[in-house]
Design a protein around this motif. Sequence first.
Motif, PDB file in Angstrom:
ATOM      1  N   PRO A 153       0.810  -1.222   0.000  1.00  0.00           N
ATOM      2  CA  PRO A 153       0.000   0.000   0.000  1.00  0.00           C
ATOM      3  C   PRO A 153       0.847   1.277   0.000  1.00  0.00           C
ATOM      4  O   PRO A 153       0.468   2.271  -0.623  1.00  0.00           O
ATOM      5  N   LEU A 154       1.989   1.258   0.678  1.00  0.00           N
ATOM      6  CA  LEU A 154       2.853   2.452   0.646  1.00  0.00           C
ATOM      7  C   LEU A 154       3.426   2.671  -0.747  1.00  0.00           C
ATOM      8  O   LEU A 154       3.553   3.806  -1.201  1.00  0.00           O
ATOM      9  N   MET A 155       3.777   1.583  -1.437  1.00  0.00           N
ATOM     10  CA  MET A 155       4.269   1.725  -2.816  1.00  0.00           C
ATOM     11  C   MET A 155       3.188   2.328  -3.709  1.00  0.00           C
ATOM     12  O   MET A 155       3.495   3.134  -4.599  1.00  0.00           O
ATOM     13  N   ALA A 156       1.947   1.956  -3.471  1.00  0.00           N
ATOM     14  CA  ALA A 156       0.851   2.534  -4.247  1.00  0.00           C
ATOM     15  C   ALA A 156       0.747   4.040  -3.996  1.00  0.00           C
ATOM     16  O   ALA A 156       0.495   4.820  -4.926  1.00  0.00           O
ATOM     17  N   GLN A 157       0.966   4.468  -2.747  1.00  0.00           N
ATOM     18  CA  GLN A 157       0.916   5.894  -2.430  1.00  0.00           C
ATOM     19  C   GLN A 157       2.012   6.655  -3.180  1.00  0.00           C
ATOM     20  O   GLN A 157       1.795   7.750  -3.692  1.00  0.00           O
ATOM     21  N   VAL A 158       3.203   6.052  -3.250  1.00  0.00           N
ATOM     22  CA  VAL A 158       4.314   6.644  -4.002  1.00  0.00           C
ATOM     23  C   VAL A 158       3.922   6.784  -5.475  1.00  0.00           C
ATOM     24  O   VAL A 158       4.150   7.829  -6.092  1.00  0.00           O
ATOM     25  N   ALA A 159       3.331   5.733  -6.041  1.00  0.00           N
ATOM     26  CA  ALA A 159       2.917   5.785  -7.441  1.00  0.00           C
ATOM     27  C   ALA A 159       1.868   6.872  -7.663  1.00  0.00           C
ATOM     28  O   ALA A 159       1.932   7.615  -8.658  1.00  0.00           O
ATOM     29  N   HIS A 160       0.906   6.994  -6.748  1.00  0.00           N
ATOM     30  CA  HIS A 160      -0.125   8.030  -6.873  1.00  0.00           C
ATOM     31  C   HIS A 160       0.503   9.430  -6.881  1.00  0.00           C
ATOM     32  O   HIS A 160       0.218  10.248  -7.755  1.00  0.00           O
ATOM     33  N   ALA A 161       1.344   9.712  -5.883  1.00  0.00           N
ATOM     34  CA  ALA A 161       1.930  11.056  -5.756  1.00  0.00           C
ATOM     35  C   ALA A 161       2.828  11.383  -6.944  1.00  0.00           C
ATOM     36  O   ALA A 161       2.801  12.499  -7.467  1.00  0.00           O
ATOM     37  N   THR A 162       3.616  10.406  -7.373  1.00  0.00           N
ATOM     38  CA  THR A 162       4.537  10.623  -8.486  1.00  0.00           C
ATOM     39  C   THR A 162       3.772  10.869  -9.784  1.00  0.00           C
ATOM     40  O   THR A 162       4.087  11.804 -10.531  1.00  0.00           O
ATOM     41  N   SER A 163       2.765  10.038 -10.051  1.00  0.00           N
ATOM     42  CA  SER A 163       1.957  10.231 -11.260  1.00  0.00           C
ATOM     43  C   SER A 163       1.263  11.585 -11.244  1.00  0.00           C
ATOM     44  O   SER A 163       1.213  12.279 -12.267  1.00  0.00           O
ATOM     45  N   ALA A 164       0.747  11.968 -10.086  1.00  0.00           N
ATOM     46  CA  ALA A 164       0.021  13.235  -9.984  1.00  0.00           C
ATOM     47  C   ALA A 164       0.923  14.430 -10.261  1.00  0.00           C
ATOM     48  O   ALA A 164       0.559  15.333 -11.026  1.00  0.00           O
ATOM     49  N   VAL A 165       2.118  14.458  -9.658  1.00  0.00           N
ATOM     50  CA  VAL A 165       2.989  15.618  -9.865  1.00  0.00           C
ATOM     51  C   VAL A 165       3.507  15.673 -11.305  1.00  0.00           C
ATOM     52  O   VAL A 165       3.655  16.758 -11.871  1.00  0.00           O
ATOM     53  N   LEU A 166       3.765  14.527 -11.908  1.00  0.00           N
ATOM     54  CA  LEU A 166       4.203  14.535 -13.312  1.00  0.00           C
ATOM     55  C   LEU A 166       3.087  15.043 -14.218  1.00  0.00           C
ATOM     56  O   LEU A 166       3.345  15.813 -15.153  1.00  0.00           O
ATOM     57  N   HIS A 167       1.855  14.649 -13.929  1.00  0.00           N
ATOM     58  CA  HIS A 167       0.721  15.143 -14.719  1.00  0.00           C
ATOM     59  C   HIS A 167       0.537  16.652 -14.519  1.00  0.00           C
ATOM     60  O   HIS A 167       0.377  17.397 -15.487  1.00  0.00           O
ATOM     61  N   GLU A 168       0.579  17.088 -13.268  1.00  0.00           N
ATOM     62  CA  GLU A 168       0.343  18.509 -12.975  1.00  0.00           C
ATOM     63  C   GLU A 168       1.434  19.415 -13.545  1.00  0.00           C
ATOM     64  O   GLU A 168       1.177  20.587 -13.820  1.00  0.00           O
ATOM     65  N   THR A 169       2.644  18.902 -13.707  1.00  0.00           N
ATOM     66  CA  THR A 169       3.763  19.738 -14.177  1.00  0.00           C
ATOM     67  C   THR A 169       4.199  19.353 -15.594  1.00  0.00           C
ATOM     68  O   THR A 169       5.309  19.695 -16.007  1.00  0.00           O
ATOM     69  N   ARG A 170       3.347  18.689 -16.343  1.00  0.00           N
ATOM     70  CA  ARG A 170       3.716  18.169 -17.664  1.00  0.00           C
ATOM     71  C   ARG A 170       4.147  19.244 -18.653  1.00  0.00           C
ATOM     72  O   ARG A 170       4.840  18.944 -19.613  1.00  0.00           O
ATOM     73  N   GLU A 171       3.792  20.490 -18.424  1.00  0.00           N
ATOM     74  CA  GLU A 171       4.181  21.580 -19.321  1.00  0.00           C
ATOM     75  C   GLU A 171       5.516  22.216 -18.944  1.00  0.00           C
ATOM     76  O   GLU A 171       6.070  23.001 -19.713  1.00  0.00           O
ATOM     77  N   ARG A 172       6.046  21.901 -17.755  1.00  0.00           N
ATOM     78  CA  ARG A 172       7.321  22.482 -17.320  1.00  0.00           C
ATOM     79  C   ARG A 172       8.478  21.873 -18.127  1.00  0.00           C
ATOM     80  O   ARG A 172       8.511  20.665 -18.347  1.00  0.00           O
ATOM     81  N   PRO A 173       9.441  22.682 -18.532  1.00  0.00           N
ATOM     82  CA  PRO A 173      10.581  22.150 -19.295  1.00  0.00           C
ATOM     83  C   PRO A 173      11.344  21.058 -18.533  1.00  0.00           C
ATOM     84  O   PRO A 173      11.786  20.084 -19.141  1.00  0.00           O
ATOM     85  N   GLU A 174      11.449  21.200 -17.198  1.00  0.00           N
ATOM     86  CA  GLU A 174      12.173  20.190 -16.421  1.00  0.00           C
ATOM     87  C   GLU A 174      11.454  18.840 -16.465  1.00  0.00           C
ATOM     88  O   GLU A 174      12.096  17.787 -16.577  1.00  0.00           O
TER      89      GLU A 174
END
Length: 134
Positions: free
Chosen positions: A34-55
């Motif tokens: 379950p903790l690994m799932a939380q990591v996947a959720h947070a990581t996917s969310a931040v990548l989606h939210e910042t998908r327009e950033r050059p970094e």
Amino acid sequence: MATATESAAPQQPLVMQIVVRRDLLDAEGWGVGPLMAQVAHATSAVLHETRERPETQAYLADLANMRKVVMQTADRASIERLASLLSAADPPVPHHLWTEQPENVPTCLALAPNRRDSKIKKVLDKCGCRLWKG
């Protein structure tokens, strides 16, 4: 005579810092899965939210060299403080604090790809973030 490329200092590689609440494993009885799932959720969310950033675009364009650092923080108060300090920075540091529903429990915070500048390191240190210990 040195060219601009030769004289420029090398850039730090892009990295994502992922901060997980240690108390969920040690005191609250959450399993590793379950903790690994939380990591996947947070990581996917931040990548989606910042998908327009050059970094983020550069990070995703180089799949073979993605770097992540998994860190731990003590508890709910420390992860909420981390999110608050990152949001209050000037400029704010892009991140996503994953809150598990329907329990409304903040579990994991992922920072958008970054070059480990001193501002980020200071905030992580101030909130007691350390490398995850197995």
